[in-house]
Design a protein around this motif. Structure first.
Motif, mmCIF file in Angstrom:
data_model
loop_
_atom_site.group_PDB
_atom_site.id
_atom_site.type_symbol
_atom_site.label_atom_id
_atom_site.label_comp_id
_atom_site.label_asym_id
_atom_site.label_seq_id
_atom_site.Cartn_x
_atom_site.Cartn_y
_atom_site.Cartn_z
ATOM 1 N N GLU A 82 23.491 37.378 41.188
ATOM 2 C CA GLU A 82 24.648 37.654 40.975
ATOM 3 C C GLU A 82 25.734 37.347 42.503
ATOM 4 O OE1 GLU A 82 24.162 41.993 41.439
ATOM 5 O OE2 GLU A 82 24.113 42.174 43.703
ATOM 6 N N CYS A 83 26.859 37.486 41.987
ATOM 7 C CA CYS A 83 28.110 37.116 43.075
ATOM 8 C C CYS A 83 28.527 38.694 43.657
ATOM 9 C CB CYS A 83 29.163 36.579 42.669
ATOM 10 S SG CYS A 83 28.776 34.878 42.230
ATOM 11 N N ARG A 84 27.795 39.217 44.817
ATOM 12 C CA ARG A 84 28.046 40.504 45.274
ATOM 13 C C ARG A 84 28.994 40.327 46.516
ATOM 14 N NH1 ARG A 84 26.144 45.549 44.968
ATOM 15 N NH2 ARG A 84 24.753 45.007 43.374
ATOM 16 N N LEU A 85 30.219 40.629 46.423
ATOM 17 C CA LEU A 85 31.167 40.768 47.658
ATOM 18 C C LEU A 85 30.716 41.639 48.874
ATOM 19 C CD1 LEU A 85 34.241 40.304 45.307
ATOM 20 C CD2 LEU A 85 33.207 38.345 46.555
ATOM 21 N N ALA A 86 31.285 41.676 49.841
ATOM 22 C CA ALA A 86 31.086 42.361 50.982
ATOM 23 C C ALA A 86 31.424 43.649 50.734
ATOM 24 C CB ALA A 86 31.881 41.875 52.207
ATOM 25 N N SER A 87 32.314 44.261 49.923
ATOM 26 C CA SER A 87 32.925 45.357 49.637
ATOM 27 C C SER A 87 33.714 45.431 48.145
ATOM 28 C CB SER A 87 33.744 46.075 50.547
ATOM 29 O OG SER A 87 34.853 45.290 50.966
ATOM 30 N N PRO A 88 33.984 46.425 47.475
ATOM 31 C CA PRO A 88 35.023 46.229 46.231
ATOM 32 C C PRO A 88 36.042 45.402 46.578
ATOM 33 C CG PRO A 88 33.912 48.439 46.349
ATOM 34 C CD PRO A 88 33.591 47.791 47.918
ATOM 35 N N CYS A 89 36.510 44.459 45.718
ATOM 36 C CA CYS A 89 37.591 43.621 45.941
ATOM 37 C C CYS A 89 38.783 43.660 44.694
ATOM 38 C CB CYS A 89 37.297 42.418 46.135
ATOM 39 S SG CYS A 89 36.372 41.776 47.808
ATOM 40 N N ASN A 90 39.681 43.524 44.806
ATOM 41 C CA ASN A 90 40.815 43.356 43.644
ATOM 42 C C ASN A 90 40.610 42.046 43.129
ATOM 43 O OD1 ASN A 90 42.006 45.953 44.858
ATOM 44 N ND2 ASN A 90 43.566 44.876 45.566
ATOM 45 N N VAL A 91 40.604 42.322 41.784
ATOM 46 C CA VAL A 91 40.264 41.090 41.116
ATOM 47 C C VAL A 91 41.689 40.491 40.723
ATOM 48 C CG1 VAL A 91 39.414 39.943 38.804
ATOM 49 C CG2 VAL A 91 38.139 41.494 40.168
ATOM 50 N N LEU A 92 41.909 39.079 40.974
ATOM 51 C CA LEU A 92 43.113 38.509 40.712
ATOM 52 C C LEU A 92 43.167 37.758 39.422
ATOM 53 C CD1 LEU A 92 44.456 37.723 44.432
ATOM 54 C CD2 LEU A 92 44.736 39.815 43.192
ATOM 55 N N GLY A 93 42.189 37.181 39.354
ATOM 56 C CA GLY A 93 42.302 36.094 38.190
ATOM 57 C C GLY A 93 40.871 35.190 38.280
ATOM 58 N N ARG A 94 40.931 34.003 37.844
ATOM 59 C CA ARG A 94 39.776 33.053 37.611
ATOM 60 C C ARG A 94 40.089 31.656 38.059
ATOM 61 N NH1 ARG A 94 35.278 34.400 36.486
ATOM 62 N NH2 ARG A 94 34.701 32.403 35.752
ATOM 63 N N LEU A 95 39.283 30.999 38.729
ATOM 64 C CA LEU A 95 39.352 29.690 38.876
ATOM 65 C C LEU A 95 39.417 28.827 37.457
ATOM 66 C CD1 LEU A 95 36.833 28.804 41.701
ATOM 67 C CD2 LEU A 95 39.216 29.136 41.818
ATOM 68 N N ASP A 96 40.251 27.814 37.258
ATOM 69 C CA ASP A 96 40.248 26.976 36.312
ATOM 70 C C ASP A 96 39.228 26.023 36.107
ATOM 71 O OD1 ASP A 96 42.597 28.397 35.588
ATOM 72 O OD2 ASP A 96 43.895 27.007 36.604
ATOM 73 N N ASP A 97 38.781 25.631 37.263
ATOM 74 C CA ASP A 97 37.687 24.433 37.357
ATOM 75 C C ASP A 97 36.497 25.023 37.814
ATOM 76 O OD1 ASP A 97 40.051 22.360 37.182
ATOM 77 O OD2 ASP A 97 40.543 23.573 39.217
ATOM 78 N N GLU A 98 35.449 24.202 37.919
ATOM 79 C CA GLU A 98 34.014 24.485 38.179
ATOM 80 C C GLU A 98 33.930 25.076 39.594
ATOM 81 O OE1 GLU A 98 30.232 25.323 38.551
ATOM 82 O OE2 GLU A 98 31.181 24.548 36.859
ATOM 83 N N PRO A 99 33.440 26.400 39.769
ATOM 84 C CA PRO A 99 33.443 26.951 40.911
ATOM 85 C C PRO A 99 32.543 26.460 41.987
ATOM 86 C CG PRO A 99 33.135 28.584 39.099
ATOM 87 C CD PRO A 99 32.946 27.243 38.575
ATOM 88 N N GLY A 100 31.465 25.674 41.258
ATOM 89 C CA GLY A 100 30.598 24.879 42.271
ATOM 90 C C GLY A 100 31.313 23.905 43.185
ATOM 91 N N HIS A 101 32.602 23.502 42.851
ATOM 92 C CA HIS A 101 33.196 22.752 43.787
ATOM 93 C C HIS A 101 33.448 23.008 45.092
ATOM 94 C CE1 HIS A 101 33.893 19.507 40.788
ATOM 95 N NE2 HIS A 101 34.734 20.236 39.990
ATOM 96 N N LEU A 102 33.432 24.767 45.189
ATOM 97 C CA LEU A 102 33.819 25.214 46.601
ATOM 98 C C LEU A 102 32.644 25.047 47.488
ATOM 99 C CD1 LEU A 102 35.009 28.879 45.186
ATOM 100 C CD2 LEU A 102 36.333 27.233 46.638
ATOM 101 N N ALA A 103 31.432 24.314 47.076
ATOM 102 C CA ALA A 103 30.422 24.227 47.999
ATOM 103 C C ALA A 103 30.647 23.103 48.946
ATOM 104 C CB ALA A 103 29.131 23.610 47.134
#
Length: 124
Positions: A88-109
């Motif tokens: 899972e993707c667990r954030l440090a604490s609850p976060c406001n969800v703004l939207g989604r990446l349009d591209d492959e999230p793996g590029h963030l690596a």
């Protein structure tokens, strides 16, 4: 609304929902910040301070564009973080969800801790 997130070795676009946090972020754009990495998450300060929304979530899907209210930062998870349970993707604490990446999230690596990051509105 669409934004572009750029760093030295790449860029992604994201589509944001019409939320109070997304509107506050849009007013601050363009912005330049410094990337930080935490497991398979990239986050960076925005200089925007907003309250946590009632729909804030701590566990999100890879590619979610989230706003970490505790750190005034955009959080972009693409895989497990040090506190995740399993994949899972667990954030440090609850976060406001703004939207989604349009591209492959793996590029963030390809984002390295300390990279300059630029966020700007995409003009349609």
């Amino acid at each position: 609304m669409q934004i572009r997130i750029s760093w030295p070795s790449g860029h992604l676009t994201a589509t944001l929902d019409d939320t109070p946090t997304a509107q506050a972020l849009a007013k601050a754009l363009p912005l330049v910040s410094t990337a930080h990495t935490w497991g398979q998450e990239v986050y960076f300060d925005t200089g925007v301070s907003v309250p946590r929304e009632t729909s804030a979530r701590q566990v999100v899907e890879p590619g979610t564009v989230a706003f970490w209210t505790d750190g005034d930062a955009l959080a972009l998870p693409y895989g497990p973080t040090p506190i995740s349970r399993g994949d899972e993707c667990r954030l440090a604490s609850p976060c406001n969800v703004l939207g989604r990446l349009d591209d492959e999230p793996g590029h963030l690596a390809t984002v390295r801790d300390g990279d300059p990051v630029r966020v700007e509105l995409v003009e349609n």
